[in-house]
Scaffold this motif. Structure first.
Motif: not given
Length: 772
Positions: A549-551, A728-736, A750-754
């Motif tokens: 997920l790229h948040h 990553q920086g002030d605007y990006h968070i990645y979840f694996h 499902r868990f990533a979207n939660l």
């Protein structure tokens, strides 16, 4: 031509007038360059060993001490307290005399004082680095004690530029916590997950252990800590990694991603050539210690894990594996996999590192050879490294220890690293919230198709058809920060060096070094075994459920404006997501923290589930709670989590201590119901934050195209989740997010979207303050 030029560097002739000597200055310079190329690394390694051995003292201080001792001696002052005159008298009595004896004595005594001075500096620095009080003070508001301490560290270290291992002699050893402190912290962590009856039962087990065999076990652990560099690390590597008998694909190895933006070239051979060159330069810097040591906020970290970055392979064994490291010239080559064929490429020609364009030419020869005949078993050979370790060990011993197979296997296992060409053309670009392409890319990095990754190698660089790359890493030799540093360093230098406008490497080919095809001679039964292991590996791959997920709704910048620790905020969001995912339950949760403030430190466990966190989560899901109460409870939960994280980093964690006590119990053959219960608890939620911007050379806010999505790992239990994240920086968070499809209670997407939903819910609590 160089050899011929050097041959006429010197010319002499005997004439009536004597000997006539002529020499070519340029030829002499060329000859000297050749000599130093051949012996330069040895000289650099010796220099680095001496430099690091006396750091923070310096050669300049030796000159100062020599001048001082000599000056005082000439002025009539004897700093040797009578030793010099006695030795000189003894020398004269034996029959030796002369000023050269005085010079030797003065020099020897100066070196002795300098060595003593360097050890005193190292000991002083070690005492200073034992202080960890700065970690528990508000960021940006150090106390007077901390300010004086930091100034003292600066004074002791001086203005020298430390080398990679310069601080190693001064780093403190990881302390063994007091038994009662570990037991108390465990009960605090268990309170949030146990009901009253279960907690009372656990209190009894803890009391019996603490007052019984625990004291004896801890005493043995104290003894070990006196002679071992780190009382945890060797057992951690042995029993957590090398004694594991299951496949290391998915279960142990992890992956790291390329930058998510544009590529400087779409030519795989060109990028492989430059990355190979950069990796070889990094290898040389590590081995000669010319790489700067890791430092966090001015405080040195342990750099020991860098040593095994290159030339390291995990060798399978029947009962336990071995980690074999081959430094220097023994690993000055890489092994390349392309279209089912294996090749060896030397990184040097005549002891000179090949240029990126030279290596690109060699890679192109491999590309052109991709239609060459495949030998039986060759294409799927790497599937053996995905097998359970005992099966792979048996196969290796039976089929790869004689003839051409042994030769090829030795070349492969001694390689500095691997280059694996992959025919996929992945994309890391996320458009309109569609993470499908990014997820597929990460899955490919993680396991390929079961036979295109050599999972035993410390570092395997995957090069894709469109020029994208990534790393698959074996876990035993080092943790994610080292691999992350490697990739960040390589991509940064790659952008500095650059390519030509047509995507090829700059310059002209100087050395056309052809690759060597590795030979394999496998009998039919071996080929059949390989196919069986491949089928097993592909079944495991099919069972893996990975979602990335790229948040980008908000990142670290917004969280800091809330006045909350970004890591603490994310950990609470993970807890809230799990609570929603399971319909209202909590689980034993693992978060990795580093202990690299100590010599040979690796990781410690932080347990994010606390009484404070569960209270906050329940309030978030309780419609009768208001936002003011929830904000207060969130702050308390994050404060408690931050304290636990700092305690872990400061060497006051409990899980590694409990693990070592368990090992001691096995050595002493003492059964402990408490330790058996603690070590048998499953980590249903295993989390880790990937460090970013370790080189300090990337500005992700102004260069978002250089952002890497980080990397990931597999779940540690069958019915659990593995979650890796990178800020990553002030605007990006990645979840694996990883899980197994066979576990009917989990779903990674499902868990990533939660997680995304939970972060949004928590942000809503601060809307008023964020809009000001």
């Amino acid at each position: 031509m160089a050899e011929a030029h050097q041959a006429v560097a010197f010319q002499f002739a005997i004439t009536d007038e004597g000997i006539s000597l002529h020499f070519d200055r340029e030829a002499v310079k060329s000859a000297l360059r050749s000599y130093f190329r051949g012996h330069g690394k040895k000289i650099l390694r010796l220099r680095a060993a001496i430099y690091s051995g006396v750091f923070p003292a310096s050669p300049v201080s030796l000159v100062v001490i020599l001048a001082l001792v000599t000056g005082l001696w000439l002025a009539g002052y004897d700093l040797s307290l009578g030793v010099f005159p006695a030795l000189l008298s003894l020398a004269r009595w034996i029959g030796y005399s002369g000023t050269y004896l005085t010079i030797i004595f003065l020099l020897s005594y100066s070196i002795f004082l300098w060595t003593l001075f360097s050890y005193l500096q190292q000991f002083t620095l070690k005492l200073l680095l034992m202080y960890k009080g700065f970690m528990f003070e508000p960021r940006g508001k150090p106390s007077l004690v901390t300010q004086l301490w930091f100034k003292s560290v600066q004074i002791v270290t001086g203005r020298q530029r430390p080398q990679l291992y310069s601080y190693q002699r001064s780093l403190p050893r990881l302390p063994v916590p007091r038994l009662k402190d570990t037991c108390r912290r465990y009960l605090q962590s268990a309170r949030a997950l146990l009901n009253d009856d279960e907690y009372r039962e656990m209190e009894g087990l803890v009391k019996d252990f603490q007052e019984g065999p625990g004291k004896k076990m801890n005493a043995y652990l104290y003894l070990k800590s006196w002679w071992a560099n780190n009382y945890v690390t060797d057992w951690w590597e042995q029993y957590v990694y090398l004694h594991g008998r299951s496949s290391i694909m998915i279960n142990s190895n992890y992956y790291a991603c390329d930058n998510s933006g544009f590529s400087l070239t779409s030519l795989p051979a060109a990028r492989a050539g430059l990355i190979c060159h950069i990796q070889a330069r990094l290898k040389d810097k590590i081995e000669t210690e010319r790489l700067a040591p890791l430092v966090s906020n001015g405080i040195p970290l342990c750099s020991a894990q860098f040593e095994r970055t290159f030339g390291t392979t995990r060798i399978p064994g029947i009962e336990a594996d071995k980690l074999v490291h081959r430094p220097g010239a023994a690993s000055n080559h890489v092994v390349v996999y392309k279209s089912g064929r294996w090749y060896c490429i030397s990184l040097y020609h005549k002891k000179k590192l090949l240029t990126p364009v030279d290596l690109e030419w060699t890679m192109e020869q491999i590309m052109e050879d991709s239609d060459a005949e495949l030998r039986p078993g060759e294409e799927h050979l790497a599937a053996l490294t995905a097998a359970d370790r005992k099966s792979w060990a048996e196969m290796r011993e039976k089929y790869f220890m004689t003839g051409v197979n042994r030769t090829s296997m030795e070349i492969l296992e001694k390689a500095a690293f691997m280059i694996m060409f992959d025919d996929l053309e992945p994309s890391l670009y996320v458009e309109n919230g569609d993470n499908t392409a990014l997820t597929q890319y990460c899955k490919s990095l993680f396991h390929g198709n079961g036979y295109t990754r050599w999972f035993d190698k410390s570092v395997s660089v995957i090069i894709y058809k469109n020029g994208k790359l990534g790393i698959n890493a074996e876990h035993c030799w080092a943790d994610a920060p080292i691999v992350g540093y490697n990739l960040e360093h390589s991509c940064t230098l790659e952008h500095t060096i650059g390519y030509r406008g047509d995507g090829h490497n700059k310059g002209e080919v100087q050395y056309s070094v052809k690759p060597r095809r590795l030979e394999w001679d496998l009998p039919p039964e071996a080929v059949s075994r390989i196919e069986v292991e491949l089928a097993t590996a592909q079944a495991s791959i099919a069972n893996l459920d990975l979602y990335v997920l790229h948040h980008d709704m908000f990142g670290k910048g917004v969280i800091k404006r809330m006045g909350i620790s970004p890591d603490g905020f994310i950990q609470m969001a993970l807890q809230l997501a799990y609570y929603k995912d399971t319909g209202g339950s909590f689980c034993l949760t693992y978060e990795a923290s580093m202990t690299m403030l100590f010599l040979e430190g690796r990781t410690e466990t932080v347990r994010p589930v606390t009484v404070e966190s569960t209270t906050f989560i329940r309030a978030m899901c309780n419609p009768d709670s208001d936002d003011k109460e929830r904000k207060q409870l969130l702050q308390k939960a994050v404060d408690k989590h931050s304290l636990l994280y700092k305690l872990a980093m400061a060497g006051k964690g409990m899980d590694r201590h409990l693990f070592c006590l368990y090992v001691i119990s096995k050595y002493l053959k003492i059964e402990s119901p408490f330790l058996a219960k603690v070590l048998g608890e499953p980590w249903r939620l295993s989390t880790s934050q990937t460090p970013a911007q370790q080189t300090g050379k990337l500005d992700y806010n102004n260069n978002p195209e250089l952002i890497s999505p980080g990397g990931g790992f597999g779940p540690v239990t069958e019915k659990g989740y593995g979650v890796s994240y990178i800020i990553q920086g002030d605007y990006h968070i990645y979840f694996h997010v990883s899980s197994f499809k066979s576990a009917l209670n989990t779903d990674s997407a499902r868990f990533a979207n939660l997680i995304k939903e939970s972060m949004s819910d928590m942000r809503e609590l601060f809307l008023d303050s964020l809009q000001k």
